[in-house]
Scaffold this motif. Structure first.
Motif, PDB file in Angstrom:
ATOM      1  N   PRO A  46       0.827  -1.220   0.000  1.00 24.63           N
ATOM      2  CA  PRO A  46       0.000   0.000   0.000  1.00 24.63           C
ATOM      3  C   PRO A  46       0.859   1.267   0.000  1.00 24.63           C
ATOM      4  O   PRO A  46       2.010   1.255   0.448  1.00 24.63           O
ATOM      5  N   CYS A  47       0.278   2.340  -0.492  1.00 29.78           N
ATOM      6  CA  CYS A  47       0.897   3.663  -0.410  1.00 29.78           C
ATOM      7  C   CYS A  47       1.023   4.024   1.070  1.00 29.78           C
ATOM      8  O   CYS A  47       0.109   3.775   1.854  1.00 29.78           O
ATOM      9  N   THR A  48       2.147   4.618   1.441  1.00 28.76           N
ATOM     10  CA  THR A  48       2.346   5.015   2.833  1.00 28.76           C
ATOM     11  C   THR A  48       2.047   6.490   3.055  1.00 28.76           C
ATOM     12  O   THR A  48       2.118   6.974   4.187  1.00 28.76           O
ATOM     13  N   GLY A  49       1.740   7.207   1.988  1.00 25.78           N
ATOM     14  CA  GLY A  49       1.454   8.634   2.123  1.00 25.78           C
ATOM     15  C   GLY A  49       2.679   9.467   2.456  1.00 25.78           C
ATOM     16  O   GLY A  49       2.552  10.569   2.982  1.00 25.78           O
ATOM     17  N   CYS A  50       3.856   8.965   2.141  1.00 25.63           N
ATOM     18  CA  CYS A  50       5.100   9.656   2.520  1.00 25.63           C
ATOM     19  C   CYS A  50       5.335  10.935   1.724  1.00 25.63           C
ATOM     20  O   CYS A  50       6.044  11.828   2.184  1.00 25.63           O
ATOM     21  N   GLY A  51       4.774  11.033   0.527  1.00 27.81           N
ATOM     22  CA  GLY A  51       4.930  12.229  -0.296  1.00 27.81           C
ATOM     23  C   GLY A  51       6.269  12.341  -1.001  1.00 27.81           C
ATOM     24  O   GLY A  51       6.503  13.298  -1.751  1.00 27.81           O
ATOM     25  N   LYS A  52       7.161  11.380  -0.812  1.00 26.13           N
ATOM     26  CA  LYS A  52       8.484  11.442  -1.453  1.00 26.13           C
ATOM     27  C   LYS A  52       8.405  11.326  -2.974  1.00 26.13           C
ATOM     28  O   LYS A  52       9.324  11.733  -3.675  1.00 26.13           O
ATOM     29  N   CYS A  53       7.296  10.796  -3.474  1.00 31.23           N
ATOM     30  CA  CYS A  53       7.140  10.654  -4.923  1.00 31.23           C
ATOM     31  C   CYS A  53       7.068  12.008  -5.616  1.00 31.23           C
ATOM     32  O   CYS A  53       7.378  12.119  -6.801  1.00 31.23           O
TER      33      CYS A  53
END
Length: 184
Positions: A46-53
């Motif tokens: 799942p996406c972790t929502g880290c925003g690094k993308c």
């Protein structure tokens, strides 16, 4: 590759896969290159929502199958993407895949493709499943070529849904007319 079929089902050759393959079959018969990918047996974290993308311009999560499948999506002209209906929506496996495509959104990497949403239900809910998939397609600025829904529970039941199979064939023919405009 021109047309990519992507089944989010955890059943490798379940009803969702079979309905998508009907669409792809119409394209293949007309000489259009197709590929089918099933998420069954694939590891999609799942996406972790880290925003690094946002900075990396690609999902930074490693150690799963998402990246290879995303690359195939970037290579297609038409994406036929489907899911079985779980509690009136897409299955979790496909939702993980969709959430991770946020990494492609920042630079509009999927812009300009065409998309078809496929939803399969046991008895109800396919319309909501299709709406979720259409939301994904719309967010990434795909041009919609419509949707296909069908009913089936046990593997192979979808092929007994004559209306769904006929609609899938017509949808495949629509892709053929789009990609091969002089095809009769």
């Amino acid at each position: 590759m021109k047309v990519l079929g992507l089944s989010g089902s955890t059943r490798k050759n379940g009803n969702t896969a079979q309905l998508i393959k009907v669409i792809l079959g119409q394209c293949s018969e007309a000489g259009i290159k197709t590929e089918f990918v099933s998420l069954a047996g694939k590891k999609i974290l799942p996406c972790t929502g880290c925003g690094k993308c946002k900075e990396k311009k690609w999902c930074v999560i490693e150690g799963d199958d998402w990246g290879g499948i995303a690359e195939k999506m970037l290579e297609c002209e038409v994406l036929v993407i489907g899911s079985p209906t779980y509690y009136y929506d897409v299955c979790g496996h496909l939702k993980n895949f969709i959430d991770r495509t946020y990494s492609l959104y920042h630079d509009r990497k999927l812009l300009g493709r065409k998309g078809i949403a496929v939803g399969v239900q046991a008895s109800a809910g396919a319309e909501r499943t299709v709406k979720t998939i259409e939301g994904f397609l719309s967010t990434h600025e795909f041009a919609s070529l419509g949707s296909v829904t069908g009913t089936g529970t046990d593997e192979g039941d979808i092929m007994k849904d004559a209306k769904a199979v006929a609609h899938a064939k017509k949808t495949g023919d629509k892709i053929v007319r789009l990609l091969l405009p002089h095809h009769d």
